[in-house]
Scaffold this motif. Structure first.
Motif, PDB file in Angstrom:
ATOM      1  N   CYS A 190       0.847  -1.195   0.000  1.00  0.00           N
ATOM      2  CA  CYS A 190       0.000   0.000   0.000  1.00  0.00           C
ATOM      3  C   CYS A 190       0.883   1.247   0.000  1.00  0.00           C
ATOM      4  O   CYS A 190       1.918   1.292   0.672  1.00  0.00           O
ATOM      5  CB  CYS A 190      -0.914  -0.001   1.219  1.00  0.00           C
ATOM      6  N   GLN A 208      -0.589   4.458   0.430  1.00  0.00           N
ATOM      7  CA  GLN A 208      -1.455   5.548   0.875  1.00  0.00           C
ATOM      8  C   GLN A 208      -0.819   6.357   2.006  1.00  0.00           C
ATOM      9  O   GLN A 208      -0.948   7.569   2.053  1.00  0.00           O
ATOM     10  CB  GLN A 208      -2.800   4.976   1.346  1.00  0.00           C
ATOM     11  N   CYS A 209      -0.155   5.662   2.934  1.00  0.00           N
ATOM     12  CA  CYS A 209       0.395   6.382   4.084  1.00  0.00           C
ATOM     13  C   CYS A 209       1.814   5.893   4.377  1.00  0.00           C
ATOM     14  O   CYS A 209       2.261   4.892   3.812  1.00  0.00           O
ATOM     15  CB  CYS A 209      -0.528   6.260   5.292  1.00  0.00           C
ATOM     16  N   ARG A 249       3.213   4.170   6.441  1.00  0.00           N
ATOM     17  CA  ARG A 249       3.456   2.790   6.906  1.00  0.00           C
ATOM     18  C   ARG A 249       3.835   1.868   5.757  1.00  0.00           C
ATOM     19  O   ARG A 249       4.519   0.873   5.959  1.00  0.00           O
ATOM     20  CB  ARG A 249       2.218   2.241   7.613  1.00  0.00           C
ATOM     21  N   ARG A 250       3.333   2.152   4.566  1.00  0.00           N
ATOM     22  CA  ARG A 250       3.626   1.346   3.370  1.00  0.00           C
ATOM     23  C   ARG A 250       3.529  -0.146   3.673  1.00  0.00           C
ATOM     24  O   ARG A 250       4.465  -0.930   3.464  1.00  0.00           O
ATOM     25  CB  ARG A 250       5.017   1.690   2.820  1.00  0.00           C
ATOM     26  N   CYS A 251       2.398  -0.549   4.170  1.00  0.00           N
ATOM     27  CA  CYS A 251       2.189  -1.947   4.570  1.00  0.00           C
ATOM     28  C   CYS A 251       2.390  -2.895   3.393  1.00  0.00           C
ATOM     29  O   CYS A 251       1.854  -2.653   2.297  1.00  0.00           O
ATOM     30  CB  CYS A 251       0.769  -2.147   5.100  1.00  0.00           C
ATOM     31  N   ILE A 299       1.291  -6.399   2.141  1.00  0.00           N
ATOM     32  CA  ILE A 299       0.095  -7.156   2.536  1.00  0.00           C
ATOM     33  C   ILE A 299      -0.018  -8.446   1.723  1.00  0.00           C
ATOM     34  O   ILE A 299      -0.084  -8.421   0.491  1.00  0.00           O
ATOM     35  CB  ILE A 299      -1.173  -6.281   2.344  1.00  0.00           C
ATOM     36  N   GLY A 325      -3.918  -4.301   5.913  1.00  0.00           N
ATOM     37  CA  GLY A 325      -2.871  -3.434   6.426  1.00  0.00           C
ATOM     38  C   GLY A 325      -3.148  -3.030   7.870  1.00  0.00           C
ATOM     39  O   GLY A 325      -4.172  -3.388   8.453  1.00  0.00           O
ATOM     40  N   PHE A 326      -2.224  -2.239   8.425  1.00  0.00           N
ATOM     41  CA  PHE A 326      -2.301  -1.796   9.819  1.00  0.00           C
ATOM     42  C   PHE A 326      -3.647  -1.163  10.149  1.00  0.00           C
ATOM     43  O   PHE A 326      -4.208  -1.370  11.215  1.00  0.00           O
ATOM     44  CB  PHE A 326      -1.168  -0.782  10.059  1.00  0.00           C
ATOM     45  N   CYS A 327      -4.187  -0.369   9.201  1.00  0.00           N
ATOM     46  CA  CYS A 327      -5.430   0.376   9.454  1.00  0.00           C
ATOM     47  C   CYS A 327      -6.672  -0.499   9.401  1.00  0.00           C
ATOM     48  O   CYS A 327      -7.764  -0.045   9.761  1.00  0.00           O
ATOM     49  CB  CYS A 327      -5.578   1.504   8.450  1.00  0.00           C
ATOM     50  N   ARG A 366      -7.888  -1.956   4.373  1.00  0.00           N
ATOM     51  CA  ARG A 366      -7.442  -2.302   3.013  1.00  0.00           C
ATOM     52  C   ARG A 366      -7.016  -3.755   2.982  1.00  0.00           C
ATOM     53  O   ARG A 366      -6.167  -4.171   3.773  1.00  0.00           O
ATOM     54  CB  ARG A 366      -6.285  -1.381   2.613  1.00  0.00           C
ATOM     55  N   ASN A 392      -4.958   4.657  10.814  1.00  0.00           N
ATOM     56  CA  ASN A 392      -3.558   4.286  10.589  1.00  0.00           C
ATOM     57  C   ASN A 392      -2.622   4.780  11.686  1.00  0.00           C
ATOM     58  O   ASN A 392      -1.411   4.655  11.575  1.00  0.00           O
ATOM     59  CB  ASN A 392      -3.080   4.745   9.202  1.00  0.00           C
ATOM     60  N   VAL A 432      -7.664   7.130   4.954  1.00  0.00           N
ATOM     61  CA  VAL A 432      -7.500   5.742   4.509  1.00  0.00           C
ATOM     62  C   VAL A 432      -8.721   5.292   3.688  1.00  0.00           C
ATOM     63  O   VAL A 432      -8.671   4.279   3.009  1.00  0.00           O
ATOM     64  CB  VAL A 432      -7.232   4.771   5.692  1.00  0.00           C
TER      65      VAL A 432
HETATM   66  S1  SF4 Z   1      -1.927   1.651   7.363  1.00  0.00           S
HETATM   67 FE1  SF4 Z   1      -3.548   1.356   5.850  1.00  0.00          FE
HETATM   68  S2  SF4 Z   1      -3.375   3.166   4.531  1.00  0.00           S
HETATM   69 FE2  SF4 Z   1      -1.433   2.999   5.666  1.00  0.00          FE
HETATM   70  S3  SF4 Z   1      -0.084   1.844   4.330  1.00  0.00           S
HETATM   71 FE3  SF4 Z   1      -1.069   0.376   5.735  1.00  0.00          FE
HETATM   72  S4  SF4 Z   1      -2.861  -0.351   4.591  1.00  0.00           S
HETATM   73 FE4  SF4 Z   1      -2.164   1.518   3.593  1.00  0.00          FE
END
Ligand code: SF4
Ligand SMILES: [Zn+2]
Length: 399
Positions: free
Chosen positions: A81, A83-84, A86-88, A90, A96-98, A101, A147, A197
């Motif tokens: 990801c 978006q933020c 963290r760049r999870c 997956i 992801g962390f949030c 997603r 997130n 998110v």
């Molecule tokens: S926390 Fe959510 S929005 Fe942020 S990188 Fe992980 S999956 Fe993406």
């Protein structure tokens, strides 16, 4: 005696109506409309605008998901990801962390697209937006998931929850805009958890809302990568960024994030100069209330954003896992004075109803311009963006 069995469907329907009545004036109207369904239909010109059906559910059918915009496909159907910060990374069928997603077959989807679990009509001031449309109402909504993981989160029941653990409505962008218009609000605010998110849903709503003359506001923790952030700056009318504490130690201890990304977000919004920017900082006693830390933040603020961006220092109250007494009033007043002495023209204290630090004063003649008590506006002496007494321009989106 045979007792009546309540099916799950009936239970959800009943809960939906009850929850709808307590959460949203627009839904109240919707319920009234439903009850009046047996009455003769009104003439076409009198027909109420359509609004969403108020159904609550914990089910998240795949058909409602949306592929997200910012992510990369890696090897073996793994995705990353973007978006933020963290760049999870997956794996298939994981999130992801949030928690918003999910990777399905090598594609990343938003599972909260169109799934708000909170919808309310609130004063715009509640989003810590003081220099745009003061005294107006906003249709505010939030989805599950976040997130960041703040120990004092006021909205932890949704922010720390997986989307399927809380009941949510199903609302298209048209539904949201219709409900906001029905509630006679001037804007839509994304708040409560971390709306960025739910980027795709927010962007789609913003498009429809602005075409109908509604402003669109984001209240965010500022944990957003540059590319989606720049899109948001062009699509939204105002953004309030919650800078949670001016030290990495604070972010380590309390939020599980990195301060540098939040500061970068604030600078980017200012540099883009499209969405109106306001900044908030919850003052937590013993954690981020040190006068030197506040002074350093104010110096950074002035150097990077200038002296006319509104900044809020908000009083902490115990919540979730951080349960200490509220921030002393003296600490709030000391913090406010530091900000004013640093030359920040529009510094405010928040969550101290009736305190004069919540008012707007003219930076030139010093007269009281907007008097606030809680979220109420008692007087407004700004006309066409200028002080009524001396003509000084007051930075904001007033009309
Ligand atoms: S926390 Fe959510 S929005 Fe942020 S990188 Fe992980 S999956 Fe993406
Ligand atoms: Zn003045």
């Amino acid at each position: 005696m045979v007792q009546a069995q309540v099916t799950r469907r009936e239970f959800l329907k009943a809960s939906a109506l009850v929850a709808a009545q307590v959460t949203c004036g627009a839904w109240l109207t919707g319920c009234a409309n439903a009850l009046a369904a047996s009455a003769p239909p009104p003439a076409a010109s009198d027909a109420p605008a359509p609004i969403a059906t108020p159904t609550l559910s914990r089910e998240l059918p795949f058909s409602g998901w949306r592929e997200v915009k910012y992510y990369d496909q890696l090897a073996s159907a793994v995705v990353q990801c973007a978006q933020c910060p963290r760049r999870c990374v997956i794996a298939p069928n994981a999130r992801g962390f949030c928690q918003t997603r999910e990777n399905r077959d090598g594609k990343l989807y938003s599972v909260v697209y169109g799934r708000p679990c909170i919808t309310k009509t609130t004063p715009i001031e509640k989003a810590a937006i003081y220099h745009m449309l003061p005294g107006t109402q906003s249709y505010s909504l939030g989805t599950a998931g976040c997130n960041l993981a703040c120990l004092y989160c006021q909205n932890y029941t949704i922010a720390r929850a997986k989307p399927e653990e809380v009941e949510s409505y199903t609302m298209t962008p048209d539904d949201v805009v219709a409900a906001a218009l029905k509630a006679k609000t001037k804007s839509i605010t994304f708040s409560y958890s971390e709306a960025s998110v739910a980027f795709e849903w927010m962007m789609d709503i913003a498009k429809v809302a602005r075409a109908k003359g509604l402003k669109v506001i984001l209240k965010t923790g500022g944990y957003i990568n540059e590319a989606p952030l720049k899109e948001l700056c062009g699509a939204l009318d105002a953004i309030n960024v919650d800078m949670k504490g001016f030290s990495q130690t604070f972010y380590d201890q309390v939020c599980q994030g990195e301060l540098k990304y939040v500061l970068e977000t604030i600078k980017t919004i200012r540099r883009e100069n499209k969405a109106w920017l306001e900044v908030a900082n919850l003052v937590v006693p013993g954690y981020n209330d040190d006068p030197k830390m506040i002074g350093d933040f104010c110096a950074w603020f002035k150097e990077n954003l200038g002296d006319d961006v509104p900044v809020f220092f908000t009083r902490y109250e115990p919540a979730y896992r951080l349960r200490m007494p509220p921030t002393p009033v003296e600490t709030m007043e000391r913090t406010y004075k530091i900000a004013r002495d640093a030359g920040l023209k529009y510094a405010y204290v928040g969550n101290l109803p009736g305190h004069t630090g919540a008012n707007t004063y003219c930076p030139k003649c010093g007269k009281l311009l907007i008097e606030r008590v809680g979220f109420d506006i008692k007087q407004n002496q700004i006309a066409k963006g200028k002080c009524k007494f001396c003509g000084e321009t007051i930075n904001g989106k007033w009309a």
